[in-house]
Motif scaffolding. Structure first.
Motif, mmCIF file in Angstrom:
data_model
loop_
_atom_site.group_PDB
_atom_site.id
_atom_site.type_symbol
_atom_site.label_atom_id
_atom_site.label_comp_id
_atom_site.label_asym_id
_atom_site.label_seq_id
_atom_site.Cartn_x
_atom_site.Cartn_y
_atom_site.Cartn_z
ATOM 1 N N ASP A 38 0.836 -1.206 0.000
ATOM 2 C CA ASP A 38 0.000 0.000 0.000
ATOM 3 C C ASP A 38 0.868 1.252 0.000
ATOM 4 O O ASP A 38 0.578 2.215 -0.725
ATOM 5 C CB ASP A 38 -0.933 0.027 1.211
ATOM 6 C CG ASP A 38 -2.137 -0.873 1.056
ATOM 7 O OD1 ASP A 38 -2.395 -1.378 -0.054
ATOM 8 O OD2 ASP A 38 -2.848 -1.080 2.066
ATOM 9 N N LYS A 39 1.924 1.254 0.805
ATOM 10 C CA LYS A 39 2.818 2.412 0.887
ATOM 11 C C LYS A 39 3.527 2.642 -0.446
ATOM 12 O O LYS A 39 3.637 3.776 -0.911
ATOM 13 C CB LYS A 39 3.827 2.215 2.022
ATOM 14 C CG LYS A 39 4.822 3.334 2.163
ATOM 15 C CD LYS A 39 4.162 4.634 2.559
ATOM 16 C CE LYS A 39 5.198 5.716 2.760
ATOM 17 N NZ LYS A 39 4.641 7.044 2.700
ATOM 18 N N SER A 42 0.978 4.046 -2.861
ATOM 19 C CA SER A 42 0.688 5.431 -2.499
ATOM 20 C C SER A 42 1.795 6.362 -2.981
ATOM 21 O O SER A 42 1.528 7.431 -3.539
ATOM 22 C CB SER A 42 0.542 5.531 -0.975
ATOM 23 O OG SER A 42 0.589 6.859 -0.540
ATOM 24 N N THR A 43 3.028 5.948 -2.792
ATOM 25 C CA THR A 43 4.172 6.765 -3.216
ATOM 26 C C THR A 43 4.159 6.954 -4.725
ATOM 27 O O THR A 43 4.349 8.075 -5.221
ATOM 28 C CB THR A 43 5.494 6.111 -2.759
ATOM 29 O OG1 THR A 43 5.489 6.031 -1.329
ATOM 30 C CG2 THR A 43 6.697 6.904 -3.219
ATOM 31 N N LEU A 63 -5.669 9.070 -3.508
ATOM 32 C CA LEU A 63 -5.058 8.603 -2.262
ATOM 33 C C LEU A 63 -6.158 8.345 -1.241
ATOM 34 O O LEU A 63 -7.255 8.889 -1.349
ATOM 35 C CB LEU A 63 -4.089 9.657 -1.714
ATOM 36 C CG LEU A 63 -2.886 9.994 -2.589
ATOM 37 C CD1 LEU A 63 -2.137 11.192 -2.001
ATOM 38 C CD2 LEU A 63 -1.960 8.801 -2.720
ATOM 39 N N GLU A 67 -3.559 8.638 3.773
ATOM 40 C CA GLU A 67 -2.376 8.966 2.966
ATOM 41 C C GLU A 67 -2.368 10.449 2.609
ATOM 42 O O GLU A 67 -1.315 11.108 2.678
ATOM 43 C CB GLU A 67 -2.363 8.125 1.690
ATOM 44 C CG GLU A 67 -2.173 6.651 1.933
ATOM 45 C CD GLU A 67 -2.554 5.780 0.741
ATOM 46 O OE1 GLU A 67 -2.148 4.609 0.745
ATOM 47 O OE2 GLU A 67 -3.268 6.255 -0.175
ATOM 48 N N TYR A 71 0.679 13.256 3.312
ATOM 49 C CA TYR A 71 1.329 14.076 2.283
ATOM 50 C C TYR A 71 1.062 15.562 2.511
ATOM 51 O O TYR A 71 1.928 16.404 2.270
ATOM 52 C CB TYR A 71 0.884 13.649 0.882
ATOM 53 C CG TYR A 71 1.546 12.368 0.428
ATOM 54 C CD1 TYR A 71 2.901 12.334 0.128
ATOM 55 C CD2 TYR A 71 0.827 11.192 0.319
ATOM 56 C CE1 TYR A 71 3.523 11.168 -0.282
ATOM 57 C CE2 TYR A 71 1.439 10.015 -0.089
ATOM 58 C CZ TYR A 71 2.789 10.015 -0.387
ATOM 59 O OH TYR A 71 3.408 8.848 -0.782
#
Length: 137
Positions: A38-39, A42-43, A63, A67, A71
């Motif tokens: 997931d990370k 997301s990135t 997102l 998340e 950010y």
């Protein structure tokens, strides 16, 4: 993951504690892998959305709310570090959200205000917010 946790509960209820522990540990491993993936996703989404945007604009489309807040935090810190006074936040109108109800926009508005910021809808685009750093003097 969920199946492992469910089976772990069943094993525990049947007094099979060793099996329950093994299944619980396997479920935790699946959970850790899910969070890592997931990370990474997301990135990549954030990087793709923000290609070519200036330092005072971020795009939080696609997102999760969690998340988006992370950010947003990073971007606000960057604005403060640079001594600037505002951040333009692209949040969307909720068109692609369930029941066409915006989720990120109201959460970022409320969260920004909880951080002591003035957060208003951009007069040129209601899918954008402008977060202003309030002068402490």
């Amino acid at each position: 993951m969920e199946e492992c946790f469910n089976q772990s509960c069943e094993a525990y209820a049947c007094d099979e504690r060793r099996l329950a522990k093994q299944l619980s540990l396997r479920g935790e491993a699946y959970k850790a892998n899910m969070e890592l993936l997931d990370k990474e996703a997301s990135t990549k989404i954030f990087q793709e959305n923000n290609k070519g945007l200036g330092p005072n604009t971020i795009d939080l489309h696609r997102l999760s709310v969690f998340e988006a807040k992370a950010y947003f935090d990073d971007a606000i810190q960057g604005v403060r570090d640079r001594g600037e006074l505002s951040l333009r936040v692209i949040v969307g109108k909720g068109i692609h959200s369930e029941n066409n109800i915006a989720r990120i926009k109201p959460e970022i508005q409320e969260y920004g205000r909880s951080l002591g910021l003035t957060v208003e809808v951009d007069s040129r685009n209601d899918g954008c917010l402008v977060a202003k750093i309030n002068d402490p003097s």
